[in-house]
Scaffold this active site. Sequence first.
Site, PDB file in Angstrom:
ATOM      1  CD  GLU A   1      -2.688   1.658   2.319  1.00 27.40           C
ATOM      2  OE1 GLU A   1      -3.809   2.144   2.378  1.00 27.40           O
ATOM      3  OE2 GLU A   1      -2.527   1.167   3.377  1.00 27.40           O
TER       4      GLU A   1
ATOM      5  CD  GLU B   1       2.038   8.185   5.042  1.00 29.57           C
ATOM      6  OE1 GLU B   1       2.449   9.277   4.673  1.00 29.57           O
ATOM      7  OE2 GLU B   1       0.986   7.579   4.515  1.00 29.57           O
TER       8      GLU B   1
ATOM      9  CG  ASP C   1       9.989   9.367  -2.706  1.00 27.21           C
ATOM     10  OD1 ASP C   1      10.073   8.688  -3.861  1.00 27.21           O
ATOM     11  OD2 ASP C   1       9.025  10.273  -3.008  1.00 27.21           O
TER      12      ASP C   1
ATOM     13  CG  ASP D   1      -1.767  15.870  -1.592  1.00 25.43           C
ATOM     14  OD1 ASP D   1      -2.296  16.577  -2.258  1.00 25.43           O
ATOM     15  OD2 ASP D   1      -0.963  16.392  -0.734  1.00 25.43           O
TER      16      ASP D   1
ATOM     17  CE  LYS E   1      -1.941  26.553  -3.872  1.00 25.32           C
ATOM     18  NZ  LYS E   1      -0.941  27.212  -3.029  1.00 25.32           N
TER      19      LYS E   1
ATOM     20  CG  ASP F   1     -11.906  12.805  -2.891  1.00 28.86           C
ATOM     21  OD1 ASP F   1     -10.626  12.420  -2.958  1.00 28.86           O
ATOM     22  OD2 ASP F   1     -12.228  13.712  -2.522  1.00 28.86           O
TER      23      ASP F   1
ATOM     24  CB  THR G   1      -9.579   3.781   2.722  1.00 25.82           C
ATOM     25  OG1 THR G   1     -10.256   4.667   2.192  1.00 25.82           O
ATOM     26  CG2 THR G   1      -8.845   2.783   1.896  1.00 25.82           C
TER      27      THR G   1
ATOM     28  CG  PHE H   1      -8.969   9.664   3.001  1.00 21.34           C
ATOM     29  CD1 PHE H   1      -9.303  11.010   3.267  1.00 21.34           C
ATOM     30  CD2 PHE H   1      -7.519   9.446   2.948  1.00 21.34           C
ATOM     31  CE1 PHE H   1      -8.470  11.706   3.794  1.00 21.34           C
ATOM     32  CE2 PHE H   1      -6.563  10.240   3.280  1.00 21.34           C
ATOM     33  CZ  PHE H   1      -6.890  11.369   3.754  1.00 21.34           C
TER      34      PHE H   1
END
Length: 191
Positions: A21, A46, A73, A96, A100, A132, A164, A166
Amino acid sequence: MPSGAAFWRSLFGNEAPVEIEIGSGDGAFLAASVTRFPTRNFLGIERSPSKARRLAERIAKLQVANVRILQADATCLVTSIIPARSVAAYHVYFPDPWPKRSHANRRVFSVPFIAGLARTLTASGRLLVATDVPGYAAVARERILADGGFIEAPAAKDHHGLTTSFARKYRAVGRTLYAYTFVRVGVSGDA
């Protein structure tokens, strides 16, 4: 570099299939998966040191042997460290979106990252994605399919990305969720 089997055996002590994951966040997916699938190994990656620390503490409370947490990373690992054809599945849930325009290069689904996923997945390995953000969903899907190493499979109603934290939060407020399943093609044999 060691073979895929030797690489994962050194980390988990067995040769069970490995699922990774990327961006494990609070660990909801990992916590559910490690107990539901005890014959699979899971690696949670993570990037955030504080999130990785909290995630490791949460997972340690489960007292299971089939999961590891790594603060790193993911792009670096996938493109250069993880052995070829050695991962059964990748899970990338609600990354994420870096909305922008000037930050778009920070999005995880870059061309090199996708090529690394393709390189490291076993034949018929799966890439499961959920988000989403409609624009990000479209860009990620387009880039994954453009790689040539994946075909899209129907996303099941029980897609892991829809379980999840989220996903539950966004569904509660009525957001549309985009869940995709891609299967690795064009690979002869597993590592």
